[in-house]
Design a protein around this motif. Structure first.
Motif, PDB file in Angstrom:
ATOM      1  N   LEU A  66      99.001  58.052  58.272  1.00  0.00           N
ATOM      2  CA  LEU A  66      98.255  57.196  58.466  1.00  0.00           C
ATOM      3  C   LEU A  66      96.669  57.610  58.957  1.00  0.00           C
ATOM      4  O   LEU A  66      95.699  56.997  58.399  1.00  0.00           O
ATOM      5  CB  LEU A  66      98.650  56.212  59.773  1.00  0.00           C
ATOM      6  N   THR A  67      96.965  58.652  59.961  1.00  0.00           N
ATOM      7  CA  THR A  67      95.526  59.194  60.210  1.00  0.00           C
ATOM      8  C   THR A  67      95.015  60.142  58.937  1.00  0.00           C
ATOM      9  O   THR A  67      93.391  60.185  58.917  1.00  0.00           O
ATOM     10  CB  THR A  67      95.558  60.046  61.363  1.00  0.00           C
ATOM     11  N   ALA A  68      95.866  60.767  58.312  1.00  0.00           N
ATOM     12  CA  ALA A  68      95.050  61.322  57.310  1.00  0.00           C
ATOM     13  C   ALA A  68      94.419  60.492  56.040  1.00  0.00           C
ATOM     14  O   ALA A  68      93.275  60.723  55.604  1.00  0.00           O
ATOM     15  CB  ALA A  68      96.151  62.251  56.348  1.00  0.00           C
ATOM     16  N   ASP A  88      90.298  60.816  55.284  1.00  0.00           N
ATOM     17  CA  ASP A  88      90.053  61.014  54.032  1.00  0.00           C
ATOM     18  C   ASP A  88      89.416  59.968  53.244  1.00  0.00           C
ATOM     19  O   ASP A  88      88.664  60.078  52.231  1.00  0.00           O
ATOM     20  CB  ASP A  88      91.382  61.667  53.308  1.00  0.00           C
ATOM     21  N   ARG A  89      89.881  58.744  53.256  1.00  0.00           N
ATOM     22  CA  ARG A  89      89.351  57.514  52.765  1.00  0.00           C
ATOM     23  C   ARG A  89      88.861  56.563  53.677  1.00  0.00           C
ATOM     24  O   ARG A  89      87.712  56.829  53.999  1.00  0.00           O
ATOM     25  CB  ARG A  89      90.515  57.096  51.768  1.00  0.00           C
ATOM     26  N   SER A  90      89.643  55.693  54.231  1.00  0.00           N
ATOM     27  CA  SER A  90      89.147  54.752  55.185  1.00  0.00           C
ATOM     28  C   SER A  90      90.277  54.093  55.859  1.00  0.00           C
ATOM     29  O   SER A  90      91.423  54.006  55.414  1.00  0.00           O
ATOM     30  CB  SER A  90      88.284  53.779  54.604  1.00  0.00           C
ATOM     31  N   TYR A  91      90.087  53.700  57.088  1.00  0.00           N
ATOM     32  CA  TYR A  91      91.238  53.077  57.721  1.00  0.00           C
ATOM     33  C   TYR A  91      91.684  51.858  56.873  1.00  0.00           C
ATOM     34  O   TYR A  91      92.725  51.409  57.040  1.00  0.00           O
ATOM     35  CB  TYR A  91      90.826  52.350  59.085  1.00  0.00           C
ATOM     36  N   ALA A  92      90.561  51.129  56.306  1.00  0.00           N
ATOM     37  CA  ALA A  92      90.884  49.894  55.436  1.00  0.00           C
ATOM     38  C   ALA A  92      92.210  50.478  54.302  1.00  0.00           C
ATOM     39  O   ALA A  92      92.734  49.268  53.841  1.00  0.00           O
ATOM     40  CB  ALA A  92      89.757  49.442  54.782  1.00  0.00           C
ATOM     41  N   ASP A  93      92.332  51.497  54.239  1.00  0.00           N
ATOM     42  CA  ASP A  93      93.378  51.733  53.000  1.00  0.00           C
ATOM     43  C   ASP A  93      94.581  52.234  53.529  1.00  0.00           C
ATOM     44  O   ASP A  93      95.438  52.786  52.667  1.00  0.00           O
ATOM     45  CB  ASP A  93      93.009  52.896  52.053  1.00  0.00           C
ATOM     46  N   VAL A  94      94.877  52.492  54.931  1.00  0.00           N
ATOM     47  CA  VAL A  94      95.945  53.112  55.262  1.00  0.00           C
ATOM     48  C   VAL A  94      97.363  52.330  54.949  1.00  0.00           C
ATOM     49  O   VAL A  94      98.279  53.273  54.799  1.00  0.00           O
ATOM     50  CB  VAL A  94      96.012  53.331  56.768  1.00  0.00           C
ATOM     51  N   PHE A  95      97.335  51.123  54.630  1.00  0.00           N
ATOM     52  CA  PHE A  95      98.753  50.595  54.262  1.00  0.00           C
ATOM     53  C   PHE A  95      98.634  50.416  52.590  1.00  0.00           C
ATOM     54  O   PHE A  95      99.836  50.756  51.979  1.00  0.00           O
ATOM     55  CB  PHE A  95      98.743  49.096  54.667  1.00  0.00           C
ATOM     56  N   ARG A 134      93.928  44.471  51.808  1.00  0.00           N
ATOM     57  CA  ARG A 134      94.247  45.630  50.853  1.00  0.00           C
ATOM     58  C   ARG A 134      95.532  45.380  50.450  1.00  0.00           C
ATOM     59  O   ARG A 134      95.981  45.896  48.998  1.00  0.00           O
ATOM     60  CB  ARG A 134      93.292  46.651  50.902  1.00  0.00           C
ATOM     61  N   ALA A 135      96.363  45.511  51.410  1.00  0.00           N
ATOM     62  CA  ALA A 135      97.747  45.857  51.322  1.00  0.00           C
ATOM     63  C   ALA A 135      98.355  44.553  50.375  1.00  0.00           C
ATOM     64  O   ALA A 135      99.380  44.688  49.482  1.00  0.00           O
ATOM     65  CB  ALA A 135      98.363  46.414  52.524  1.00  0.00           C
ATOM     66  N   ALA A 136      98.014  43.429  50.640  1.00  0.00           N
ATOM     67  CA  ALA A 136      98.400  42.417  49.868  1.00  0.00           C
ATOM     68  C   ALA A 136      97.997  42.299  48.555  1.00  0.00           C
ATOM     69  O   ALA A 136      98.791  41.938  47.729  1.00  0.00           O
ATOM     70  CB  ALA A 136      97.949  41.014  50.807  1.00  0.00           C
ATOM     71  N   THR A 137      96.853  42.806  48.193  1.00  0.00           N
ATOM     72  CA  THR A 137      96.302  42.990  46.845  1.00  0.00           C
ATOM     73  C   THR A 137      97.147  43.892  46.058  1.00  0.00           C
ATOM     74  O   THR A 137      97.442  43.712  44.907  1.00  0.00           O
ATOM     75  CB  THR A 137      94.724  43.226  46.988  1.00  0.00           C
ATOM     76  N   VAL A 138      97.352  45.067  46.642  1.00  0.00           N
ATOM     77  CA  VAL A 138      98.143  46.072  45.956  1.00  0.00           C
ATOM     78  C   VAL A 138      99.595  45.461  45.690  1.00  0.00           C
ATOM     79  O   VAL A 138     100.223  45.767  44.626  1.00  0.00           O
ATOM     80  CB  VAL A 138      98.191  47.386  46.663  1.00  0.00           C
TER      81      VAL A 138
END
Length: 218
Positions: free
Chosen positions: A98-100, A104-111, A139-143
């Protein structure tokens, strides 16, 4: 001189008791307002996926993250007990990953990043949220949609994420405490469904005289 004792002191109001009673009243009212047909459908969807061996992912932020871990553990254990050894994953439980991703990207992408690498068509994503507005859930729902997964939202408010989900149940009237309580209740409903509709009730072992923890004791 007369001394005042505990028995003859005037009774004072108990603010804690009043708050407790009001909270229970609010919780009961919120539970009564839930769409029971929609709730039953959500329970059936998850139960069906577990029985068919589909992987189930659960995600949320803050208190809903804690609920996600609790629910994932309960569903995995209950499914295994009836011969459905299927993974149930709380997307917030691997703190290193989660923290990586957040770093590295953003908290919005953790899921969503986790789903991209492991989600499969027919898997189920369950999102827990009070606001229904969190960008990482959106974003998780979109994926999940891109991967042809089924997505379910247990929300306190029909926020932006609701439009990207296959099924939504509103629970808790936007009250953080009440909504999060009902998240856990929802998790236990699925467990009861897996148990054939029977409640799980602790039964003390007969003649149990020591303090050792027995199987199923918690």
């Amino acid at each position: 001189m007369h001394s005042t004792t505990a028995t003859d002191r005037p009774k004072q109001s108990d603010p804690g008791g009043t708050v407790a009673a009001l909270y229970l009243d609010d919780l009961a009212r919120a539970a009564q307002r839930v769409d029971r047909d929609g709730l039953s459908t959500a329970v059936d969807m998850i139960h069906g996926a577990l029985v068919l061996g589909r992987r189930v992912y659960v995600a949320g932020n803050g208190g809903s993250a804690g609920a996600s871990i609790h629910i994932a553990a309960d569903w995995a254990n209950a499914a295994a007990a009836v011969g459905c050894a299927v993974p149930v994953v709380a997307l917030c439980e691997n703190i290193s990953r989660l923290t990586a991703i957040a770093n590295d990207r953003s908290y919005a992408d953790v899921f969503s990043d986790q789903l991209r690498t492991s989600g499969q068509p027919g898997d189920v994503l369950v999102l827990l949220s009070v606001s229904g507005q969190s960008e990482n859930l959106l974003r998780a729902a979109t994926v999940a949609h891109e991967l042809h997964m089924t997505s379910i939202g247990i929300l306190g408010h029909r926020g932006a994420v609701a439009a990207h989900l296959d099924h939504v149940v509103l629970m808790g009237d936007r009250d953080y405490g009440i909504a999060e309580d009902l998240h856990i209740a929802f998790g236990h409903m699925v467990v009861r469904q897996l148990d054939g509709g029977r409640p799980r009730v602790f039964q003390p072992a007969p003649n149990h005289t020591d303090n050792r923890m027995g199987e199923g004791v918690r």
